[in-house]
Design an enzyme around this catalytic site. Structure first.
Site, mmCIF file in Angstrom:
data_model
loop_
_atom_site.group_PDB
_atom_site.id
_atom_site.type_symbol
_atom_site.label_atom_id
_atom_site.label_comp_id
_atom_site.label_asym_id
_atom_site.label_seq_id
_atom_site.Cartn_x
_atom_site.Cartn_y
_atom_site.Cartn_z
ATOM 1 C CB CYS A 170 2.552 10.215 1.163
ATOM 2 S SG CYS A 170 0.876 10.867 1.111
ATOM 3 C CG HIS A 222 4.183 4.747 9.015
ATOM 4 N ND1 HIS A 222 3.482 3.738 8.362
ATOM 5 C CD2 HIS A 222 4.449 5.668 8.056
ATOM 6 C CE1 HIS A 222 3.343 4.047 7.083
ATOM 7 N NE2 HIS A 222 3.925 5.222 6.870
ATOM 8 C CG ASN A 282 6.972 3.303 3.938
ATOM 9 O OD1 ASN A 282 6.515 3.593 2.843
ATOM 10 N ND2 ASN A 282 6.320 3.504 5.058
ATOM 11 C CG HIS A 341 7.764 7.668 5.048
ATOM 12 N ND1 HIS A 341 7.500 7.194 3.787
ATOM 13 C CD2 HIS A 341 6.614 7.524 5.746
ATOM 14 C CE1 HIS A 341 6.229 6.798 3.724
ATOM 15 N NE2 HIS A 341 5.672 6.986 4.901
ATOM 16 N NE ARG A 364 -1.022 2.496 2.925
ATOM 17 C CZ ARG A 364 -0.430 3.580 3.388
ATOM 18 N NH1 ARG A 364 -0.370 4.693 2.666
ATOM 19 N NH2 ARG A 364 0.135 3.590 4.601
ATOM 20 C CG ASP A 365 3.210 4.332 2.961
ATOM 21 O OD1 ASP A 365 2.968 5.220 2.138
ATOM 22 O OD2 ASP A 365 3.673 4.571 4.081
HETATM 23 P P1 HMG Z 1 -13.120 14.285 -2.035
HETATM 24 O O1 HMG Z 1 -12.838 14.667 -3.455
HETATM 25 O O2 HMG Z 1 -13.314 15.361 -1.036
HETATM 26 O O3 HMG Z 1 -14.321 13.233 -1.912
HETATM 27 O O4 HMG Z 1 -11.920 13.370 -1.555
HETATM 28 P P2 HMG Z 1 -15.808 13.264 -2.382
HETATM 29 O O5 HMG Z 1 -16.566 12.551 -1.307
HETATM 30 O O6 HMG Z 1 -16.206 14.649 -2.776
HETATM 31 O O7 HMG Z 1 -15.791 12.329 -3.686
HETATM 32 C C1 HMG Z 1 -15.148 12.700 -4.875
HETATM 33 C C2 HMG Z 1 -15.176 11.527 -5.837
HETATM 34 O O8 HMG Z 1 -14.399 10.450 -5.315
HETATM 35 C C3 HMG Z 1 -16.571 10.947 -6.048
HETATM 36 O O9 HMG Z 1 -16.605 10.409 -7.357
HETATM 37 C C4 HMG Z 1 -16.638 9.827 -5.055
HETATM 38 O O10 HMG Z 1 -17.561 8.806 -5.399
HETATM 39 C C5 HMG Z 1 -15.228 9.297 -5.120
HETATM 40 P P3 HMG Z 1 -17.416 11.159 -8.550
HETATM 41 O O11 HMG Z 1 -18.805 11.289 -8.026
HETATM 42 O O12 HMG Z 1 -16.721 12.492 -8.702
HETATM 43 O O13 HMG Z 1 -17.254 10.228 -9.693
HETATM 44 N N1 HMG Z 1 -14.822 8.645 -3.866
HETATM 45 C C6 HMG Z 1 -14.343 7.406 -3.776
HETATM 46 N N2 HMG Z 1 -14.109 6.460 -4.694
HETATM 47 C C7 HMG Z 1 -13.629 5.281 -4.243
HETATM 48 N N3 HMG Z 1 -13.335 5.030 -2.942
HETATM 49 C C8 HMG Z 1 -13.538 5.971 -2.008
HETATM 50 C C9 HMG Z 1 -14.059 7.205 -2.410
HETATM 51 N N4 HMG Z 1 -14.391 8.325 -1.745
HETATM 52 C C10 HMG Z 1 -14.849 9.199 -2.642
HETATM 53 N N5 HMG Z 1 -13.246 5.709 -0.732
HETATM 54 C C11 HMG Z 1 -11.121 11.535 -0.227
HETATM 55 C C12 HMG Z 1 -11.857 12.866 -0.226
HETATM 56 C C13 HMG Z 1 -10.820 11.194 1.221
HETATM 57 C C14 HMG Z 1 -11.994 10.476 -0.845
HETATM 58 C C15 HMG Z 1 -9.817 11.701 -1.066
HETATM 59 O O14 HMG Z 1 -9.141 12.818 -0.603
HETATM 60 C C16 HMG Z 1 -8.926 10.508 -0.993
HETATM 61 O O15 HMG Z 1 -9.257 9.435 -1.507
HETATM 62 N N6 HMG Z 1 -7.748 10.651 -0.351
HETATM 63 C C17 HMG Z 1 -6.825 9.558 -0.159
HETATM 64 C C18 HMG Z 1 -5.417 10.061 -0.293
HETATM 65 C C19 HMG Z 1 -4.467 8.925 -0.032
HETATM 66 O O16 HMG Z 1 -4.776 7.760 -0.211
HETATM 67 N N7 HMG Z 1 -3.224 9.289 0.422
HETATM 68 C C20 HMG Z 1 -2.213 8.319 0.686
HETATM 69 C C21 HMG Z 1 -2.490 7.507 1.914
HETATM 70 S S1 HMG Z 1 -2.109 8.359 3.447
HETATM 71 C C22 HMG Z 1 -0.415 8.114 3.657
HETATM 72 O O17 HMG Z 1 0.255 7.656 2.755
HETATM 73 C C23 HMG Z 1 0.187 8.405 4.996
HETATM 74 C C24 HMG Z 1 0.458 7.120 5.825
HETATM 75 O O18 HMG Z 1 1.310 6.222 5.122
HETATM 76 C C25 HMG Z 1 1.109 7.503 7.157
HETATM 77 C C26 HMG Z 1 2.316 8.449 7.000
HETATM 78 O O19 HMG Z 1 3.302 8.074 6.326
HETATM 79 O O20 HMG Z 1 2.204 9.554 7.534
HETATM 80 C C27 HMG Z 1 -0.859 6.384 6.133
HETATM 81 MG MG MG Z 2 3.482 6.378 5.049
#
Ligand code: HMG
Ligand code: MG
Length: 290
Positions: free
Chosen positions: A239, A206, A248, A208, A14-15
């Site tokens: 990310c 966690h 990571n 990086h 995933r990450d």
């Molecule tokens: P948004 O644009 O505000 O959401 O995004 P929305 O509710 O307005 O929806 C927009 C569109 O996305 C819609 O589609 C929804 O259906 C769709 P449309 O109607 O335009 O066709 N949608 C989805 N589709 C599939 N699965 C879903 C989903 N939700 C909405 N779950 C949202 C808000 C949270 C969805 C967006 O910002 C997002 O997906 N963000 C994820 C970002 C991400 O994955 N970042 C990386 C992971 S975090 C990380 O790496 C850090 C970590 O490792 C720890 C560290 O290192 O610190 C964990």
């Molecule tokens: Mg991370």
């Protein structure tokens, strides 16, 4: 589990793969997870159920979950930022979901398009539904040391968000040094504050490895009593919403360091090497990280 056991939580599929510049074919993701399942790992973060508009690399999460051969005793987890993600993850049969917040307002906006307060509100129904469905619930706090947009982050802010996630029912909160700016000194300052109110047993590290300090930060965290660390096979990762977030902490060097220091992990280094070799041979773009 013995007193000297350290849990490794593999987040590479995933990450790691969320940050690959090219879309990795589903069959390679599945093969990588299947190899990781044979290494003794008990926790594999397989994918994320996020918006494909935001992270196209994870658009095949349902197919990945359907394709893997599940090994008994292994928990297969996925990130779920909202109810839509949770519903899809439950349908795909994940064992564990993670809600992910941030200690920094700017990163919260960039990563999940809402404020910290809004994210915690949004997580309430996700947490309730996950627990009601019988899957375990993990939390992440990003930017526990520094934010790519705001710089240094106050430990008290990390403590606030960590406690909020625990209050939602997370069995553990993983502390993300998202851009790998932590040093043993700043990691120590964080734990001096955090452990005033949060038990070390509820926390994971966690780290990086942007500046090559992740292993040293793990050693510091071990001294503070943490016994669970996230890492990614081959040091994959980053990310997409954190400029400068490199890989990571790499799983094999982490396990080697732990074994050298007398810790147990239950992991087979030769089998981890097989998974890392698979990455190098089959998944474009990762060879630099390995
Ligand atoms: P948004 O644009 O505000 O959401 O995004 P929305 O509710 O307005 O929806 C927009 C569109 O996305 C819609 O589609 C929804 O259906 C769709 P449309 O109607 O335009 O066709 N949608 C989805 N589709 C599939 N699965 C879903 C989903 N939700 C909405 N779950 C949202 C808000 C949270 C969805 C967006 O910002 C997002 O997906 N963000 C994820 C970002 C991400 O994955 N970042 C990386 C992971 S975090 C990380 O790496 C850090 C970590 O490792 C720890 C560290 O290192 O610190 C964990
Ligand atoms: Mg991370």
């Amino acid at each position: 589990m013995t007193d000297n056991f350290v849990t490794i939580y593999e987040v590479g599929p995933r990450d790691g793969l969320q940050n690959e510049p090219a879309i990795v074919p589903t069959k390679h993701k599945v093969a990588l997870i299947d190899l990781l399942s044979q290494t003794g790992l008990r926790h594999i973060e397989a994918t994320s159920f996020v918006s494909p508009k935001w992270v196209p690399q994870m658009a095949d999460s349902t197919e990945v979950m359907a394709g893997i051969k599940r090994k008994s005793g292994v928990t297969y987890a996925a990130l779920t930022p909202n109810m839509k993600g949770l519903e899809a993850a439950l349908k795909a049969g994940v064992d564990e979901v993670a809600i992910f917040g941030s200690a920094s307002e700017s990163f919260s906006q960039k990563n999940i398009n809402c404020t910290i307060a809004e994210s915690l509100e949004r997580f309430i129904p996700v947490a309730k539904a996950a627990l009601a469905a019988g899957v375990s619930l993990r939390g992440y706090v990003s930017c526990v040391i520094a934010c790519p947009y705001e710089g240094a982050v106050a430990p008290a802010q990390v403590r606030k968000v960590t406690q909020a996630l625990l209050d939602l029912g997370c069995y553990q909160v993983s502390l993300g040094d998202t851009i790998g700016k932590g040093t043993p000194e700043t990691t120590g300052i964080l734990f001096d504050d955090l452990l005033k109110t949060v038990p070390a047993a509820k926390l994971a590290g966690h780290f990086h490895d942007t500046d090559g300090t992740a292993l040293e930060n793990v050693k510091t965290a071990l001294d503070y009593g943490l016994r669970c660390f996230d890492s990614a096979i081959g040091g994959l990762g980053g990310c997409p919403y954190a400029p400068g977030a490199k890989g990571n902490l790499s799983t094999i060097p982490l396990v080697e360091m732990l074994y050298d220091a007398g810790w147990q992990t239950g992991l087979d280094l030769e089998k981890l090497q097989m998974a890392q070799d698979y990455l190098q041979s089959n998944i474009a773009g990762v060879s630099d990280a390995v």
